[in-house]
Design a protein around this motif. Structure first.
Motif, PDB file in Angstrom:
ATOM      1  N   THR A   1       0.832  -1.192   0.000  1.00 50.77           N
ATOM      2  CA  THR A   1       0.000   0.000   0.000  1.00 50.77           C
ATOM      3  C   THR A   1       0.869   1.246   0.000  1.00 50.77           C
ATOM      4  N   SER A   2       0.251   2.363  -0.289  1.00 49.21           N
ATOM      5  CA  SER A   2       0.976   3.632  -0.305  1.00 49.21           C
ATOM      6  C   SER A   2       1.482   4.007   1.077  1.00 49.21           C
ATOM      7  N   ALA A   3       0.668   3.718   2.097  1.00 47.60           N
ATOM      8  CA  ALA A   3       1.085   4.032   3.471  1.00 47.60           C
ATOM      9  C   ALA A   3       2.320   3.223   3.846  1.00 47.60           C
ATOM     10  N   ARG A   4       2.361   1.972   3.424  1.00 46.91           N
ATOM     11  CA  ARG A   4       3.527   1.130   3.723  1.00 46.91           C
ATOM     12  C   ARG A   4       4.766   1.686   3.008  1.00 46.91           C
ATOM     13  N   ALA A   5       4.602   2.118   1.756  1.00 45.69           N
ATOM     14  CA  ALA A   5       5.727   2.686   1.003  1.00 45.69           C
ATOM     15  C   ALA A   5       6.234   3.958   1.680  1.00 45.69           C
ATOM     16  N   LEU A   6       5.326   4.783   2.178  1.00 48.31           N
ATOM     17  CA  LEU A   6       5.743   5.993   2.895  1.00 48.31           C
ATOM     18  C   LEU A   6       6.476   5.640   4.186  1.00 48.31           C
ATOM     19  N   SER A   7       5.957   4.656   4.884  1.00 48.11           N
ATOM     20  CA  SER A   7       6.574   4.241   6.143  1.00 48.11           C
ATOM     21  C   SER A   7       7.993   3.724   5.916  1.00 48.11           C
ATOM     22  N   MET A   8       8.203   2.976   4.843  1.00 45.41           N
ATOM     23  CA  MET A   8       9.511   2.394   4.552  1.00 45.41           C
ATOM     24  C   MET A   8      10.540   3.442   4.127  1.00 45.41           C
ATOM     25  N   ARG A   9      10.098   4.624   3.753  1.00 45.34           N
ATOM     26  CA  ARG A   9      11.040   5.682   3.359  1.00 45.34           C
ATOM     27  C   ARG A   9      11.670   6.381   4.550  1.00 45.34           C
ATOM     28  N   ASN A  10      11.175   6.075   5.746  1.00 38.27           N
ATOM     29  CA  ASN A  10      11.707   6.671   6.982  1.00 38.27           C
ATOM     30  C   ASN A  10      11.764   8.190   6.911  1.00 38.27           C
ATOM     31  N   LEU A  11      10.660   8.784   6.488  1.00 42.91           N
ATOM     32  CA  LEU A  11      10.583  10.242   6.396  1.00 42.91           C
ATOM     33  C   LEU A  11      10.509  10.837   7.802  1.00 42.91           C
ATOM     34  N   PRO A  12      11.288  11.888   8.058  1.00 44.45           N
ATOM     35  CA  PRO A  12      11.345  12.440   9.411  1.00 44.45           C
ATOM     36  C   PRO A  12       9.993  12.921   9.940  1.00 44.45           C
ATOM     37  N   PHE A  13       9.146  13.476   9.068  1.00 47.00           N
ATOM     38  CA  PHE A  13       7.863  14.000   9.544  1.00 47.00           C
ATOM     39  C   PHE A  13       6.849  12.893   9.859  1.00 47.00           C
ATOM     40  N   LEU A  14       7.158  11.641   9.469  1.00 52.81           N
ATOM     41  CA  LEU A  14       6.276  10.517   9.797  1.00 52.81           C
ATOM     42  C   LEU A  14       6.874   9.610  10.879  1.00 52.81           C
ATOM     43  N   GLU A  15       8.022  10.002  11.398  1.00 54.21           N
ATOM     44  CA  GLU A  15       8.694   9.208  12.419  1.00 54.21           C
ATOM     45  C   GLU A  15       7.801   9.062  13.652  1.00 54.21           C
ATOM     46  N   GLY A  16       7.673   7.842  14.133  1.00 56.04           N
ATOM     47  CA  GLY A  16       6.893   7.577  15.331  1.00 56.04           C
ATOM     48  C   GLY A  16       5.425   7.275  15.062  1.00 56.04           C
ATOM     49  N   TYR A  17       4.973   7.442  13.816  1.00 57.49           N
ATOM     50  CA  TYR A  17       3.577   7.143  13.493  1.00 57.49           C
ATOM     51  C   TYR A  17       3.433   5.677  13.104  1.00 57.49           C
ATOM     52  N   SER A  18       2.337   5.056  13.533  1.00 57.88           N
ATOM     53  CA  SER A  18       2.059   3.664  13.162  1.00 57.88           C
ATOM     54  C   SER A  18       1.616   3.612  11.700  1.00 57.88           C
TER      55      SER A  18
END
Length: 117
Positions: free
Chosen positions: A1-18
């Protein structure tokens, strides 16, 4: 999914989000915010999305043709417009065939596809 792809990029603004929270953020960006949209099954910036094109064509009271999806920014359709008698005739035929096949309904997407063919 797109959310999984975003999570795998380790973007700083998404750090700590499930993953669930990232999925929710993505959905909010699609609707109601309209920051993102879909094009050919992928998530893209809204201004490049099919939703934006459809919205623009609706505001201009124009149909969305195949040409519009391959780069025509006007959204102009190359398909002829059917008159009321032709539309009624085609719809009756679609429903007659559906009844003969034992179906009690025809999905709108099928009707659109059959009209275009």
């Amino acid at each position: 999914t797109s959310a999984r792809a975003l999570s795998m990029r380790n973007l700083p603004f998404l750090e700590g989000y499930s993953l669930g929270r990232i999925c929710h953020i993505t959905q909010l960006a699609i609707m109601p915010r309209r920051l993102l949209g879909y094009y050919n099954g992928t998530i893209v910036p809204y201004n490049l999305s099919t939703s934006m094109l459809k919205s623009r064509c609706a505001q201009q009271q124009r149909s969305v043709g195949k040409k519009a999806f391959v780069g025509d920014v006007t959204g102009a359709s190359t398909m002829p417009v059917a008159d009321l008698a032709t539309t009624r005739s085609c719809l009756r035929e679609i429903l007659r065939v559906a009844i003969c096949r034992g179906a009690d309904q025809v999905p709108l997407s099928n009707i659109k596809r059959l009209f275009r063919s």
